[in-house]
Scaffold this motif. Sequence first.
Motif, mmCIF file in Angstrom:
data_model
loop_
_atom_site.group_PDB
_atom_site.id
_atom_site.type_symbol
_atom_site.label_atom_id
_atom_site.label_comp_id
_atom_site.label_asym_id
_atom_site.label_seq_id
_atom_site.Cartn_x
_atom_site.Cartn_y
_atom_site.Cartn_z
ATOM 1 N N PRO A 47 0.833 -1.173 -0.107
ATOM 2 C CA PRO A 47 -0.046 -0.040 0.150
ATOM 3 C C PRO A 47 0.888 1.255 0.105
ATOM 4 N N GLU A 48 2.004 1.185 0.782
ATOM 5 C CA GLU A 48 2.828 2.387 0.732
ATOM 6 C C GLU A 48 3.521 2.728 -0.787
ATOM 7 N N TYR A 49 3.875 1.588 -1.369
ATOM 8 C CA TYR A 49 4.402 1.970 -2.450
ATOM 9 C C TYR A 49 3.453 2.334 -3.575
ATOM 10 N N HIS A 50 2.178 1.685 -3.389
ATOM 11 C CA HIS A 50 1.117 2.070 -4.477
ATOM 12 C C HIS A 50 0.869 3.569 -4.271
ATOM 13 N N ALA A 51 0.772 4.017 -2.931
ATOM 14 C CA ALA A 51 0.246 5.384 -2.638
ATOM 15 C C ALA A 51 1.411 6.219 -3.247
ATOM 16 N N THR A 86 -7.275 24.509 -13.640
ATOM 17 C CA THR A 86 -7.267 23.722 -12.129
ATOM 18 C C THR A 86 -6.587 22.517 -12.286
ATOM 19 N N ILE A 87 -5.977 22.143 -11.756
ATOM 20 C CA ILE A 87 -5.275 20.780 -11.407
ATOM 21 C C ILE A 87 -6.054 19.962 -10.327
ATOM 22 N N ARG A 88 -6.750 18.908 -10.637
ATOM 23 C CA ARG A 88 -7.298 18.470 -9.500
ATOM 24 C C ARG A 88 -6.988 16.745 -9.826
ATOM 25 N N VAL A 89 -6.567 16.278 -8.713
ATOM 26 C CA VAL A 89 -6.330 14.810 -8.515
ATOM 27 C C VAL A 89 -7.126 14.096 -7.645
ATOM 28 N N GLU A 90 -7.714 12.855 -8.333
ATOM 29 C CA GLU A 90 -8.578 11.968 -7.591
ATOM 30 C C GLU A 90 -8.527 10.860 -7.987
ATOM 31 N N PRO A 91 -8.955 9.579 -7.466
ATOM 32 C CA PRO A 91 -8.927 8.323 -7.524
ATOM 33 C C PRO A 91 -9.822 8.076 -8.584
ATOM 34 N N SER A 92 -9.799 7.088 -9.487
ATOM 35 C CA SER A 92 -10.573 6.847 -10.420
ATOM 36 C C SER A 92 -11.245 5.336 -10.246
ATOM 37 N N ALA A 93 -12.115 5.219 -10.728
ATOM 38 C CA ALA A 93 -12.770 3.726 -10.443
ATOM 39 C C ALA A 93 -11.976 2.420 -10.658
ATOM 40 N N GLU A 94 -10.837 2.653 -11.452
ATOM 41 C CA GLU A 94 -9.755 1.473 -11.685
ATOM 42 C C GLU A 94 -8.698 1.577 -10.508
ATOM 43 N N GLY A 95 -8.711 2.466 -9.634
ATOM 44 C CA GLY A 95 -7.763 2.453 -8.636
ATOM 45 C C GLY A 95 -6.468 3.304 -9.212
ATOM 46 N N THR A 96 -6.560 3.919 -10.123
ATOM 47 C CA THR A 96 -5.448 4.680 -10.747
ATOM 48 C C THR A 96 -5.963 6.392 -10.458
ATOM 49 N N VAL A 97 -4.918 7.277 -10.564
ATOM 50 C CA VAL A 97 -5.116 8.732 -10.504
ATOM 51 C C VAL A 97 -5.403 9.431 -11.645
ATOM 52 N N ALA A 98 -6.752 9.999 -11.541
ATOM 53 C CA ALA A 98 -7.141 10.766 -12.743
ATOM 54 C C ALA A 98 -6.758 12.362 -12.612
ATOM 55 N N VAL A 99 -6.005 12.904 -13.568
ATOM 56 C CA VAL A 99 -5.820 14.518 -13.319
ATOM 57 C C VAL A 99 -6.559 15.153 -14.473
ATOM 58 N N THR A 100 -7.344 16.157 -14.089
ATOM 59 C CA THR A 100 -8.144 16.905 -14.896
ATOM 60 C C THR A 100 -7.890 18.459 -14.459
#
Length: 101
Positions: free
Chosen positions: A15-19, A87-101
């Motif tokens: 989990p630490e590596y993944h985060a 605006t840079i917004r970072v949020e987790p996506s449904a697939e467990g990756t990060v989406a940047v919009t």
Amino acid sequence: MTGAELYFAEQHKNPEYHAAYLQARAEVDALEAVLRELELQQQHQHLSEIARRAGISRREMRRVVSPLRRGPRFETVTAVAATLGLTIRVEPSAEGTVAVT
């Protein structure tokens, strides 16, 4: 899968590596988004004007757009993004990756 792919798949179970990976990936994705916008904006504005409005030096601005130099700090990228009205917004996506919009 290659050996490298197997190795990284195993590392992502930690989990630490993944985060840490997701955070780093989000920063890279945000930088790429700002660079794409800069390419569009520089057709309409001089980079020195963008740098002035972002409160950064022309040298730092060159670091933002030059692929041959050491990359800019994330804080610089967010300052340039704000100057460009992004605006840079970072949020987790449904697939467990990060989406940047």
